[in-house]
Scaffold this active site. Structure first.
Site, mmCIF file in Angstrom:
data_model
loop_
_atom_site.group_PDB
_atom_site.id
_atom_site.type_symbol
_atom_site.label_atom_id
_atom_site.label_comp_id
_atom_site.label_asym_id
_atom_site.label_seq_id
_atom_site.Cartn_x
_atom_site.Cartn_y
_atom_site.Cartn_z
ATOM 1 N N ARG A 149 0.822 -1.206 0.000
ATOM 2 C CA ARG A 149 0.000 0.000 0.000
ATOM 3 C C ARG A 149 0.862 1.265 0.000
ATOM 4 N NH1 ARG A 149 -1.021 2.683 4.895
ATOM 5 N NH2 ARG A 149 -0.388 1.593 6.804
ATOM 6 N N HIS A 150 0.230 2.344 -0.396
ATOM 7 C CA HIS A 150 0.907 3.636 -0.401
ATOM 8 C C HIS A 150 1.017 4.141 1.030
ATOM 9 C CE1 HIS A 150 1.747 7.863 -1.301
ATOM 10 N NE2 HIS A 150 2.052 7.476 -2.536
ATOM 11 N N PRO A 151 2.135 4.755 1.405
ATOM 12 C CA PRO A 151 2.290 5.193 2.786
ATOM 13 C C PRO A 151 1.428 6.391 3.168
ATOM 14 C CG PRO A 151 4.186 5.875 1.481
ATOM 15 C CD PRO A 151 3.376 4.963 0.617
#
Length: 380
Positions: A228-230
């Site tokens: 996932r994107h941070p």
């Protein structure tokens, strides 16, 4: 009228080995440069690295497409002089010896500049030509470990994880090619070349804009968050009935469109999902909602629904699927040549399309010392 390839007429002397340097010079060759690869009499190191076909390294042949090969013993005075004479006719030199080696051999930037003041001389190394770690041995894994990229790749369960390709080498080669092209413009204007110091470590640090921004914002080392994107949510891999799909939403309007597509407009007013920050803080709850929606659907079904809604989502291709896809075929990024021993070898050319320049003809990789007489006539 169609123009010549962008680097037509540029001669590159390639002293490099294995990956970072050869990748750089392959990009230059793809743009039309004449790349003369200088090898030892036993052949460049990657000729002996697998995978092999009929005794030929596929790895070497992919990375050294379009180049000419000359074998020289750089510890021999005559061969060293032959190289320096060749540099007099060149525009660029690329090397990735450990710092200090070219000086000991008498083929460093100063020696090259004495013969050709216009020369652009690129030195690629692990940690730069000077500094506290300049003499340290560097492989991609070491540079990935020290750059911080492994600390943010993978999950908490997996621990620090290496990227799936040798990006420390590849990114350094890419920056070297960019630096060379830039320096050639400067040399055209000033009549003088320059020495380019390209470090794999520096290059990998330049690939961390999101992590660096997080660190400055919070003062905390960014954690590993898997796929996932941070910062943005939903931006990850999710389960459908027959596998995983990816979904990337990076705006409020995109999230609202997703909620409408899922027939869950109630999610828009849910305070847990009010904005990107809230959605990221409540990522597990939003993941559950998305995967409940995807249950009973195939990956293909989900991707079609997302695409029809104008949302970014896709299945996950393996390497073969990507290289043989209709998209790759249409873009023409995969080319091939016939090798006299190994047969057909395909490679991915540099991907920039120069709209008004013709693409260079496909040229195969060289046999060892194949072009000695052509490049250095009368030398043997």
């Amino acid at each position: 009228m169609t123009a010549l390839p962008p680097l037509d007429g540029i001669r590159v002397i390639d002293l490099s080995r294995v990956l970072a340097g050869p990748y750089c010079t392959a990009l230059l060759s793809d743009a039309g440069a004449d790349v003369v690869k200088i090898e030892s009499e036993h052949g460049e190191d990657s000729r002996h690295l697998g995978p092999f076909r009929d005794g030929e390294s596929i790895y070497f042949n992919v990375l050294n497409r379009g180049k000419r090969s000359v074998a020289l013993n750089l510890k021999n005075d005559g061969d060293r002089e032959a190289l320096l004479t060749l540099i007099e006719t060149a525009d660029v030199v690329v090397e990735n010896f450990r710092p200090g080696v070219t000086k000991r051999l008498g083929i460093d930037y100063e020696a090259a500049r004495a013969r050709n003041p216009r020369i652009v001389y690129a030195s690629i190394s692990g940690f730069g030509q000077d500094g506290p770690m300049s003499g340290a041995a560097a492989y991609d894994l070491v540079v990935q470990a020290l750059s911080g990229i492994m600390s943010i790749t993978g999950s908490e369960e997996s621990g620090p994880t290496r990227l799936g390709e040798s990006f420390g080498d590849l990114v350094a080669g890419l920056f070297a090619a960019w630096g060379i092209s830039t320096a050639l413009l400067s040399a055209r204007a000033s009549g003088l070349g320059q020495h380019l110091d390209v470090a794999m470590f520096d290059s990998m640090l330049a690939m961390l804009p999101t992590a660096h921004s997080q660190l400055q914002s919070t003062g905390l080392t960014p954690p590993r968050v898997g796929n996932r994107h941070p910062v943005s949510t939903p931006f990850d891999t999710y389960k459908a009935d027959d596998g995983l799909f990816v979904l990337a939403v990076a705006s409020q309007s995109g999230f609202e469109k997703l909620a409408q597509t899922m027939n869950r407009v109630d999610l828009i007013a849910d305070p847990r999902f009010a904005d990107d920050t809230a959605r990221t803080e409540n990522e597990p709850a939003l993941r559950k909602e998305i995967e409940n929606w995807a249950a009973g659907k195939t990956v293909a079904d989900v991707v079609d629904i997302l695409g029809d809604a104008g949302l970014a989502g896709s299945e996950i291709w393996d390497v073969q699927q990507a290289l043989t896809s209709a998209q790759a075929e249409y873009r023409g990024v995969v080319e091939s040549f016939e090798h006299p021993v190994a047969g057909k070898i395909s490679y991915v050319r540099q991907p920039v399309v120069f709209g008004d320049s013709r693409r260079p003809d496909v040229r195969r990789s060289p046999l060892l010392d194949e072009h000695h007489g052509e490049v250095l006539p009368g030398s043997r």
